[in-house]
Design a protein around this motif. Structure first.
Motif, mmCIF file in Angstrom:
data_model
loop_
_atom_site.group_PDB
_atom_site.id
_atom_site.type_symbol
_atom_site.label_atom_id
_atom_site.label_comp_id
_atom_site.label_asym_id
_atom_site.label_seq_id
_atom_site.Cartn_x
_atom_site.Cartn_y
_atom_site.Cartn_z
ATOM 1 N N ASP A 211 -11.197 -2.945 -13.359
ATOM 2 C CA ASP A 211 -11.026 -2.310 -12.057
ATOM 3 C C ASP A 211 -9.719 -2.770 -11.415
ATOM 4 O OD1 ASP A 211 -11.361 -1.163 -9.560
ATOM 5 O OD2 ASP A 211 -13.453 -1.769 -9.392
ATOM 6 N N LEU A 212 -8.986 -1.838 -10.805
ATOM 7 C CA LEU A 212 -7.713 -2.173 -10.179
ATOM 8 C C LEU A 212 -7.831 -2.436 -8.677
ATOM 9 C CD1 LEU A 212 -5.196 0.256 -11.930
ATOM 10 C CD2 LEU A 212 -5.834 -2.067 -12.534
ATOM 11 N N LYS A 213 -9.044 -2.513 -8.151
ATOM 12 C CA LYS A 213 -9.223 -2.783 -6.723
ATOM 13 C C LYS A 213 -8.710 -4.175 -6.381
ATOM 14 C CE LYS A 213 -13.250 0.091 -5.842
ATOM 15 N NZ LYS A 213 -14.670 0.101 -5.555
ATOM 16 N N ASN A 214 -8.112 -4.269 -5.202
ATOM 17 C CA ASN A 214 -7.687 -5.545 -4.616
ATOM 18 C C ASN A 214 -6.711 -6.335 -5.481
ATOM 19 O OD1 ASN A 214 -9.375 -5.005 -2.388
ATOM 20 N ND2 ASN A 214 -11.121 -5.795 -3.538
ATOM 21 N N LEU A 215 -5.788 -5.644 -6.141
ATOM 22 C CA LEU A 215 -4.758 -6.319 -6.925
ATOM 23 C C LEU A 215 -3.426 -6.250 -6.193
ATOM 24 C CD1 LEU A 215 -5.212 -5.140 -10.635
ATOM 25 C CD2 LEU A 215 -5.735 -7.366 -9.673
ATOM 26 N N LEU A 216 -2.625 -7.293 -6.354
ATOM 27 C CA LEU A 216 -1.243 -7.232 -5.901
ATOM 28 C C LEU A 216 -0.482 -6.313 -6.846
ATOM 29 C CD1 LEU A 216 -0.588 -11.025 -5.203
ATOM 30 C CD2 LEU A 216 -1.119 -9.235 -3.528
ATOM 31 N N HIS A 217 0.603 -5.733 -6.359
ATOM 32 C CA HIS A 217 1.371 -4.801 -7.181
ATOM 33 C C HIS A 217 1.802 -5.441 -8.506
ATOM 34 C CE1 HIS A 217 3.957 -1.423 -8.151
ATOM 35 N NE2 HIS A 217 4.874 -2.320 -8.496
ATOM 36 N N MET A 218 2.375 -6.634 -8.445
ATOM 37 C CA MET A 218 2.854 -7.284 -9.677
ATOM 38 C C MET A 218 1.712 -7.605 -10.638
ATOM 39 S SD MET A 218 6.032 -7.181 -9.962
ATOM 40 C CE MET A 218 6.036 -8.074 -11.492
ATOM 41 N N ASP A 219 0.539 -7.906 -10.118
ATOM 42 C CA ASP A 219 -0.617 -8.151 -10.989
ATOM 43 C C ASP A 219 -1.011 -6.871 -11.723
ATOM 44 O OD1 ASP A 219 -0.661 -10.800 -10.220
ATOM 45 O OD2 ASP A 219 -2.189 -10.489 -8.666
ATOM 46 N N PRO B 114 0.817 -1.214 0.000
ATOM 47 C CA PRO B 114 0.000 0.000 0.000
ATOM 48 C C PRO B 114 0.853 1.266 0.000
ATOM 49 C CG PRO B 114 -0.488 -1.377 1.924
ATOM 50 C CD PRO B 114 0.588 -2.052 1.163
ATOM 51 N N TYR B 115 0.514 2.165 -0.885
ATOM 52 C CA TYR B 115 1.204 3.454 -0.986
ATOM 53 C C TYR B 115 0.666 4.409 0.071
ATOM 54 C CZ TYR B 115 2.585 7.923 -3.086
ATOM 55 O OH TYR B 115 3.098 9.165 -3.312
ATOM 56 N N ILE B 116 -0.624 4.313 0.331
ATOM 57 C CA ILE B 116 -1.297 5.113 1.347
ATOM 58 C C ILE B 116 -1.919 4.146 2.341
ATOM 59 C CG2 ILE B 116 -3.214 6.711 1.764
ATOM 60 C CD1 ILE B 116 -2.655 7.933 -0.966
ATOM 61 N N ALA B 117 -1.779 4.445 3.621
ATOM 62 C CA ALA B 117 -2.315 3.565 4.661
ATOM 63 C C ALA B 117 -3.796 3.284 4.416
ATOM 64 C CB ALA B 117 -2.121 4.206 6.031
ATOM 65 N N ASN B 118 -4.187 2.040 4.568
ATOM 66 C CA ASN B 118 -5.569 1.582 4.399
ATOM 67 C C ASN B 118 -6.127 1.835 3.003
ATOM 68 O OD1 ASN B 118 -5.659 0.767 7.143
ATOM 69 N ND2 ASN B 118 -6.056 2.891 7.724
ATOM 70 N N ASP B 119 -5.253 1.877 1.995
ATOM 71 C CA ASP B 119 -5.686 2.074 0.613
ATOM 72 C C ASP B 119 -4.798 1.203 -0.271
ATOM 73 O OD1 ASP B 119 -6.313 2.875 -1.964
ATOM 74 O OD2 ASP B 119 -6.198 5.015 -1.532
ATOM 75 N N SER B 120 -5.374 0.183 -0.878
ATOM 76 C CA SER B 120 -4.593 -0.727 -1.721
ATOM 77 C C SER B 120 -4.599 -0.296 -3.180
ATOM 78 C CB SER B 120 -5.134 -2.154 -1.598
ATOM 79 O OG SER B 120 -6.465 -2.209 -2.078
ATOM 80 N N GLY B 121 -4.973 0.959 -3.432
ATOM 81 C CA GLY B 121 -5.051 1.467 -4.799
ATOM 82 C C GLY B 121 -3.699 1.580 -5.487
ATOM 83 N N ILE B 122 -3.747 1.783 -6.784
ATOM 84 C CA ILE B 122 -2.564 1.935 -7.624
ATOM 85 C C ILE B 122 -2.418 3.424 -7.960
ATOM 86 C CG2 ILE B 122 -1.467 1.315 -9.819
ATOM 87 C CD1 ILE B 122 -1.768 -1.051 -7.862
ATOM 88 N N TYR B 123 -1.243 3.958 -7.691
ATOM 89 C CA TYR B 123 -0.978 5.387 -7.870
ATOM 90 C C TYR B 123 0.179 5.610 -8.839
ATOM 91 C CZ TYR B 123 -3.999 6.321 -3.896
ATOM 92 O OH TYR B 123 -5.078 6.404 -3.056
ATOM 93 N N VAL B 124 0.160 6.748 -9.517
ATOM 94 C CA VAL B 124 1.248 7.149 -10.405
ATOM 95 C C VAL B 124 2.362 7.724 -9.535
ATOM 96 C CG1 VAL B 124 1.927 8.684 -12.288
ATOM 97 C CG2 VAL B 124 -0.355 7.659 -12.282
ATOM 98 N N SER B 125 3.554 7.111 -9.619
ATOM 99 C CA SER B 125 4.667 7.601 -8.808
ATOM 100 C C SER B 125 5.602 8.512 -9.596
ATOM 101 C CB SER B 125 5.473 6.431 -8.239
ATOM 102 O OG SER B 125 6.044 5.663 -9.277
ATOM 103 N N ARG B 126 5.659 8.323 -10.914
ATOM 104 C CA ARG B 126 6.593 9.113 -11.719
ATOM 105 C C ARG B 126 6.107 9.167 -13.159
ATOM 106 N NH1 ARG B 126 11.434 7.106 -14.298
ATOM 107 N NH2 ARG B 126 12.585 8.868 -15.106
ATOM 108 N N ILE B 127 6.159 10.351 -13.741
ATOM 109 C CA ILE B 127 5.867 10.534 -15.163
ATOM 110 C C ILE B 127 7.220 10.657 -15.860
ATOM 111 C CG2 ILE B 127 4.783 12.001 -16.908
ATOM 112 C CD1 ILE B 127 2.682 10.866 -15.082
ATOM 113 N N LYS B 128 7.451 9.815 -16.859
ATOM 114 C CA LYS B 128 8.725 9.836 -17.571
ATOM 115 C C LYS B 128 8.720 10.910 -18.651
ATOM 116 C CE LYS B 128 9.354 4.904 -16.801
ATOM 117 N NZ LYS B 128 9.441 3.589 -17.424
ATOM 118 N N GLU B 129 9.775 11.680 -18.674
ATOM 119 C CA GLU B 129 9.916 12.751 -19.652
ATOM 120 C C GLU B 129 9.829 12.183 -21.061
ATOM 121 O OE1 GLU B 129 13.370 15.880 -20.884
ATOM 122 O OE2 GLU B 129 13.121 15.454 -18.748
ATOM 123 N N ASP B 130 9.069 12.826 -21.912
ATOM 124 C CA ASP B 130 8.878 12.442 -23.312
ATOM 125 C C ASP B 130 8.131 11.130 -23.502
ATOM 126 O OD1 ASP B 130 10.170 14.743 -24.222
ATOM 127 O OD2 ASP B 130 12.133 13.778 -24.149
#
Length: 145
Positions: free
Chosen positions: A72-80, A34-50
């Protein structure tokens, strides 16, 4: 009105075409990371230039990706989630949740840029001065030869 700061969310569908750099962004999150406590969502961590996302301009670091090509991306493992992005095809539809910036009158306004953006003049003026100085020094050196 109570004068408080409001912060909310907006959703948007962003269609990207995979380019040489893929979709052009990295993700964090998932049920196992989890990136945010109590939230298993998928978040954008970095936008690549170009990359495709940077060229489109709508996807931002910190955005939550709700769905990829309708899945839907709910309840997925990171690698999934990573595999879902890798196998999403050339044309990818992202349902994204943007966090709206707090609005608190004139004091909360920072112009058109994002917080932390460096004004262009702060970079250009010293760079221009340095370039002019370098050309002047080169020309002086050439005159002495």
């Amino acid at each position: 009105m109570n004068g408080g700061v409001s912060c909310g969310f907006s959703e948007e569908v962003i269609n990207l075409t995979r380019g040489p750099l893929g979709l052009g962004f990295n993700i964090v999150g998932g049920m196992d990371q989890p990136y945010i406590a109590n939230d298993s969502g998928i978040y954008v961590s970095r936008i690549k230039e170009d990359g495709a996302a940077a060229l489109d301009g709508r996807l931002q670091e910190g955005d939550k990706i709700l769905a990829v090509n309708g899945r839907d991306l709910k309840n997925l493992l990171h690698m999934d989630a990573v595999e879902l992005f890798r196998n999403a095809g050339c044309n990818v539809s992202l349902k994204v949740q943007h966090r709206l910036q707090p609005q608190n009158g004139a004091a909360g306004h920072r112009g058109d840029g994002e917080p932390g953006d460096i004004p262009l003049a702060v970079i250009l003026v010293p760079g221009l001065i340095l370039a002019i100085t370098a050309v002047w020094a080169f020309l002086r050196y050439r005159q002495r030869m």
